[in-house]
Design a protein around this motif. Structure first.
Motif, mmCIF file in Angstrom:
data_model
loop_
_atom_site.group_PDB
_atom_site.id
_atom_site.type_symbol
_atom_site.label_atom_id
_atom_site.label_comp_id
_atom_site.label_asym_id
_atom_site.label_seq_id
_atom_site.Cartn_x
_atom_site.Cartn_y
_atom_site.Cartn_z
ATOM 1 N N ALA A 72 0.566 -1.232 0.180
ATOM 2 C CA ALA A 72 0.117 0.360 0.174
ATOM 3 C C ALA A 72 1.225 1.636 0.287
ATOM 4 O O ALA A 72 0.561 2.049 -0.678
ATOM 5 C CB ALA A 72 -1.220 0.217 1.187
ATOM 6 N N VAL A 73 1.821 1.206 0.579
ATOM 7 C CA VAL A 73 2.861 2.256 0.918
ATOM 8 C C VAL A 73 3.212 2.836 -0.012
ATOM 9 O O VAL A 73 3.262 3.819 -1.107
ATOM 10 C CB VAL A 73 3.777 2.374 2.515
ATOM 11 C CG1 VAL A 73 4.113 4.015 2.218
ATOM 12 C CG2 VAL A 73 2.982 2.212 2.971
ATOM 13 N N PRO A 74 4.418 2.226 -0.766
ATOM 14 C CA PRO A 74 4.723 2.022 -2.643
ATOM 15 C C PRO A 74 3.768 2.965 -3.598
ATOM 16 O O PRO A 74 4.208 3.596 -4.606
ATOM 17 C CB PRO A 74 5.737 0.822 -2.653
ATOM 18 C CG PRO A 74 6.230 0.049 -1.143
ATOM 19 C CD PRO A 74 4.630 0.170 -0.951
ATOM 20 N N SER A 75 2.738 1.674 -3.407
ATOM 21 C CA SER A 75 1.812 1.595 -4.292
ATOM 22 C C SER A 75 1.075 4.165 -4.554
ATOM 23 O O SER A 75 0.833 4.267 -5.041
ATOM 24 C CB SER A 75 0.551 1.295 -3.862
ATOM 25 O OG SER A 75 0.913 0.078 -4.431
ATOM 26 N N LEU A 89 2.707 6.502 -2.467
ATOM 27 C CA LEU A 89 3.592 6.873 -2.996
ATOM 28 C C LEU A 89 3.908 7.054 -4.762
ATOM 29 O O LEU A 89 4.115 7.727 -4.789
ATOM 30 C CB LEU A 89 4.696 6.852 -2.226
ATOM 31 C CG LEU A 89 5.519 6.616 -0.893
ATOM 32 C CD1 LEU A 89 6.730 6.039 -0.392
ATOM 33 C CD2 LEU A 89 4.662 8.124 -0.403
ATOM 34 N N ILE A 90 4.106 5.690 -5.301
ATOM 35 C CA ILE A 90 4.299 5.698 -6.684
ATOM 36 C C ILE A 90 3.234 7.097 -7.412
ATOM 37 O O ILE A 90 3.223 7.418 -8.378
ATOM 38 C CB ILE A 90 4.613 4.591 -7.213
ATOM 39 C CG1 ILE A 90 6.151 4.499 -7.068
ATOM 40 C CG2 ILE A 90 4.294 4.454 -9.115
ATOM 41 C CD1 ILE A 90 5.852 3.002 -6.680
ATOM 42 N N SER A 91 1.735 6.668 -7.092
ATOM 43 C CA SER A 91 0.566 7.003 -8.066
ATOM 44 C C SER A 91 0.381 8.525 -7.309
ATOM 45 O O SER A 91 0.380 9.045 -8.416
ATOM 46 C CB SER A 91 -0.632 6.351 -7.001
ATOM 47 O OG SER A 91 -0.555 6.393 -5.933
ATOM 48 N N THR A 92 0.294 8.992 -6.159
ATOM 49 C CA THR A 92 0.967 10.327 -5.890
ATOM 50 C C THR A 92 1.772 10.994 -6.338
ATOM 51 O O THR A 92 1.492 12.491 -7.379
ATOM 52 C CB THR A 92 0.946 10.821 -4.356
ATOM 53 O OG1 THR A 92 0.373 9.870 -3.458
ATOM 54 C CG2 THR A 92 1.470 12.303 -4.277
ATOM 55 N N THR A 93 3.271 10.925 -6.597
ATOM 56 C CA THR A 93 4.523 10.841 -7.793
ATOM 57 C C THR A 93 3.663 11.591 -8.719
ATOM 58 O O THR A 93 3.979 12.720 -10.060
ATOM 59 C CB THR A 93 5.356 10.534 -7.256
ATOM 60 O OG1 THR A 93 6.299 10.632 -5.906
ATOM 61 C CG2 THR A 93 6.318 11.323 -7.986
ATOM 62 N N LEU A 94 3.355 10.317 -9.747
ATOM 63 C CA LEU A 94 2.836 10.160 -11.034
ATOM 64 C C LEU A 94 2.423 10.460 -11.357
ATOM 65 O O LEU A 94 1.416 11.843 -12.358
ATOM 66 C CB LEU A 94 2.675 8.740 -11.754
ATOM 67 C CG LEU A 94 4.187 7.981 -11.757
ATOM 68 C CD1 LEU A 94 4.263 6.578 -11.905
ATOM 69 C CD2 LEU A 94 5.708 8.282 -12.009
ATOM 70 N N GLY A 95 1.110 10.893 -10.214
ATOM 71 C CA GLY A 95 -0.319 11.768 -10.753
ATOM 72 C C GLY A 95 0.006 13.271 -10.433
ATOM 73 O O GLY A 95 -0.055 14.367 -11.768
#
Length: 332
Positions: free
Chosen positions: A106-109, A111-117
């Motif tokens: 959940a945590v990597p998902s 961080l990745i989704s927020t950064t890319l978004g």
């Protein structure tokens, strides 16, 4: 300070009421569900009425519904989530033993989704190329519409069964402790994809609105470069809605982990939840939902507090309330 404390107190009270409502609804739904949890506990083996009555009394299932509800509600607020019908282990220990595996995805998902978004949404809003904006926006809509479990199965078929690059299920090779990195790749991609698409759309709309503000025209009139105007002035203002979205996003990721963990055989809280439903282990089902609910409520409270601190409009309102309160106190 008093206004801030009052705001936090209202958030806590409303969250507690929501928490009690979730427990009540789920408790009643599980009680109304068909099936016999005692027979599910012992399997297909026939049992005598005396033995069934003994097990029923041991788990407190012989008490009236209202009594069992208030006993359970009181136990929840003391940290006691009961015992599993299947293993007779404390439910909280079972959940905490799986929580680390769920957070590892959940945590990597998140961080990745927020950064890319943020990055993709900003590019789509600022670019002068219509094909790039249309491509990013169209891909975001398409990916947001794809169910997580279907995407996970497609990734397994392509990268595991066809290409053989990544493992299909589990969190590590057989007999190995811990979590292996290659086992995390496909579940994280699956969990992050829909969130990337959603945050991209939100960030694009927020950035377009931010770029149309008067202070952006002022920054441009000062001779600042377009890149500096975008990342130094427009981005901080456009990030305000993302603070709220990010809080809800973590809740969606945790809720979506149930199906993702099932598809990839990941031994987290989601897989524990599905297995508990299959064997009618109501205590575990309630326990998982309660832990997820508490987590989401805490995240939302923190999000509201952070938003009130970051947003200058809310901060100014809070400052005015504090100043007026001090004036009244001085006058009195």
């Amino acid at each position: 300070m008093r206004a801030l404390v009052g705001r936090i107190a209202r958030l806590i009270v409303s969250s507690v009421l929501l928490f009690i409502a979730v427990i009540t609804v789920l408790f009643l739904l599980l009680e109304l569900a068909p099936g016999n949890p005692i027979q599910s506990l012992v399997g297909d083996v026939p049992i005598s009425p005396a033995f069934e009555a003994q097990i029923t009394a041991a788990f407190g299932l012989d008490k009236p519904l209202w009594e069992r509800y208030f006993i359970y509600l009181g136990n929840v607020f003391t940290g006691n989530l009961g015992y599993s019908f299947g293993t007779n282990e404390p439910v909280l220990e079972l959940i905490l033993g799986r929580a680390g595996n769920t957070l590892a995805l959940a945590v990597p998902s998140f961080l990745i989704s927020t950064t890319l978004g943020i990055i993709l949404g900003s590019i789509a809003a600022r670019t002068r190329r219509r094909w790039l904006d249309g491509g990013i926006s169209g891909a975001a809509v398409a990916l947001f519409s794809v169910p997580n479990f279907w995407l996970g199965m497609m990734l397994i078929m392509i990268f595991s069964l066809t290409l053989g690059w990544l493992p299909t299920q589990g969190k590590a090779p057989y007999g190995q402790e811990g979590i292996a990195l290659q086992y995390m790749v496909l579940p994280i991609i699956t969990m992050a994809t829909s969130e990337v698409a959603y945050k991209t759309r939100i960030m694009r709309a927020s950035m377009i609105e931010s770029l149309s503000q008067d202070f952006i025209d002022t920054a441009r009139s000062k001779g600042l470069t377009p890149r500096r105007v975008l990342w130094r002035h427009a981005l901080p203002n456009a990030l305000l809605p993302m603070v709220t979205i990010s809080g809800y996003s973590l809740g969606f990721i945790l809720a979506g982990s149930v199906l993702v963990e099932r598809v990839f055989g990941w031994p987290g809280m989601g897989l524990l939840f599905i297995d508990a439903i299959g064997r009618q282990d109501n205590q575990v089902v309630l326990g998982v939902v309660i832990v997820l609910t508490v987590t989401i409520i805490i995240v939302n409270i923190l999000t509201d507090i952070v938003y009130g601190i970051v947003d200058p409009r809310l901060r100014s309102q809070l400052t005015r309330k504090i100043s007026s309160t001090r004036k009244v106190e001085v006058a009195s």
